[in-house]
Design an enzyme around this catalytic site. Structure first.
Site: not given
Ligand code: F0G
Length: 482
Positions: A80, A132-133, A223, A266, A389, A455
């Site tokens: 842990y 980013f979303t 990022d 990623k 998108r 979405f």
């Molecule tokens: N920043 C970027 C540039 C991303 O593409 C993503 C995730 C995140 C942050 C968030 O990371 O999913 O580990 O919480 N992109 C995914 C996509 C969801 O399908 O483009 P996460």
């Protein structure tokens, strides 16, 4: 394209790995694809993967792991607190990024939650090359505002600009002057800018952003989720770095940032997340939130097996022949679609091949979600699922009106080292057929619309019987074929 020259004069990507474990795929009949799409509420997120032939929804958490990553997972230390796995990953991050402090998180957006909670105060502004979303959602939740400071090239879908992910330095200076540096929470740069087609920034641009941050005493947050692709593009497109090693380019980038965070779904080809910094004060401020939201400080909500895989995955990311696989497959798909007249974003970026839905289905109004409708149609035509998108991925304005997206894209993500070239050719073939039958595609509308990140689980329906007509045309043209 890769630096392998073929006798035939053709140029195509060559896999620099061999396949040692396979997973059987199912390609349902077009009638079953139509039913599956209806059951999924015309939202590709809601499809069951057992009905999906090529899962091109995302490159997140679905990249192929290497034998070395799998082997490393066996040595994970489950304790842990004080896990040896943590130390191995911490050391790898320090070696590659040059950062002393590492905070583990369960994924990228968890890093964004913590960074935003600590740095974003009500009415502050976060300038960025593009949002980013999830990054935008966390900033907004904390009362902040996103200001996009992209260059004039960024939204130009058909371009040969090599670095459409660059920040516009003049606009950044103007924004700071207008709003005052004290209102800026931090400046955010996103590697391999996701929502504009996986487009990279140049190192020259990042250096300029750093200078502006220094001049105004601002923090620069990177990022790095799509850093691998961005590294490949700096190496292949930015003349000054042609001879530089990926390791040196990485270090130059992370040395410019005060905080580097990423989704290890990623970067690192596994699953998890991280926040890295040399700023002790920031580290101490963020640390408390890790134990509150993520888990103890030496695992942060991640499986220790995944942490071992990330450490090896990061090391493997320093290999140009490994990180070129994604972008080269994407470039191949983009070029093949272009040859067939299909409108795709150029230059090809990272993450996936991006189809311009507005040009593909110009007869569909933006409020009828052309990209969402096209993503559904691509699934019906091919069994491949991509992701909308566009306007569907935006949040409505406060008055309830639609926030029409700058771009209406369907992203066909290319998980790294997962698909073979013949599978890519198959999906190109089906999208080309769909393009020739594009007038059959019509709009979709929400029947269930969540308020936040709609979405992901929103359910929609077709505004006419166009999906049935599309499936019928497929059957007519392809006979008994799947
Ligand atoms: N920043 C970027 C540039 C991303 O593409 C993503 C995730 C995140 C942050 C968030 O990371 O999913 O580990 O919480 N992109 C995914 C996509 C969801 O399908 O483009 P996460």
């Amino acid at each position: 394209m890769s630096n392998i020259t073929f006798y035939s004069g053709e140029q195509f990507p060559l896999e620099m790995h061999k396949v040692r474990i396979v997973q059987k795929l199912n390609l349902p009949k077009v009638e079953d694809r139509l039913t599956a799409m209806e059951e999924a509420g015309f939202n590709t997120f809601l499809l069951k993967n057992e009905n999906v032939f090529m899962d091109m929804l995302t490159d997140s958490g679905v990249n192929a792991m290497s034998d070395r990553q799998q082997a490393a997972m066996m040595q994970a230390d489950d304790s842990y607190a004080g896990s040896a796995t943590f130390t191995r990953l911490e050391n790898k991050l320090e070696e590659i990024f040059g950062t002393k402090y590492f905070l583990p998180t369960h994924q990228g957006r968890a890093s964004e939650n913590i960074i935003s909670q600590v740095l974003v105060k009500p009415n502050t502004i976060v300038p960025m090359n593009y949002h980013f979303t999830t990054s935008k959602a966390h900033i907004t939740l904390n009362g902040g505002r996103v200001e996009e400071v992209f260059t004039d090239e960024a939204l130009n879908l058909y371009s040969d600009a090599p670095f459409k992910g660059n920040m516009d330095i003049d606009k950044l200076n103007t924004l700071i002057e207008k709003e005052g540096a004290e209102k800026i929470a931090y400046v955010r740069m996103e590697a391999g800018t996701n929502l504009i087609g996986g487009q990279p920034f140049s190192l020259a641009n990042l250096k300029e952003v750093r200078q502006v941050c220094d001049a105004n005493d601002l923090l620069l947050v990177l990022d790095a989720s799509l850093l691998a692709d961005n590294l490949h593009f700096i190496k292949t497109r930015e003349a000054a770095y042609k001879e530089a090693s990926i390791r040196d380019i990485t270090r130059e980038i992370t040395d410019l940032a005060d905080i580097t965070y990423f989704s290890a779904r990623k970067l690192g080809n596994a699953r998890g997340g991280a926040i890295c910094t040399n700023n002790e004060e920031m580290y101490m401020a963020m640390r408390e939130y890790i134990t509150l939201y993520e888990g103890f400080l030496t695992y942060g909500g991640m499986s220790v097996r995944e942490m071992e895989a990330i450490a090896v995955g990061l090391e493997e990311t320093m290999d140009e022949e490994m990180i070129n696989q994604g972008p080269e497959f994407i470039a191949f798909m983009t070029e093949e679609l272009q040859k067939r007249g299909v409108p795709v974003i150029t230059p090809a970026g990272g993450l996936g091949c991006h189809i311009d839905a507005r040009a593909f289905v110009p007869h569909i109004e933006q409020a009828d979600y052309p990209a969402g409708a096209l993503a559904a149609a691509i699934y019906i035509a091919s069994g491949a699922r991509g992701m909308e998108r566009g306007t569907m991925s935006e949040q409505r304005n406060e008055d309830g009106s639609e926030l029409l997206a700058n771009m209406e894209l369907v992203r066909m993500a290319m998980p790294r080292r997962v698909f073979t070239l013949s599978q890519v050719k198959y999906v190109v073939d089906r999208i080309a057929w769909l393009y020739d039958n594009r007038e059959l595609i019509e709009g979709i509308e929400f029947v269930e619309e969540p308020n936040v990140l709609r979405f992901f689980f929103g359910r929609l329906q077709a505004k006419s019987d166009w999906p049935e007509r599309l499936a019928a045309k497929f059957r007519e043209d392809f006979g008994d074929s799947l």
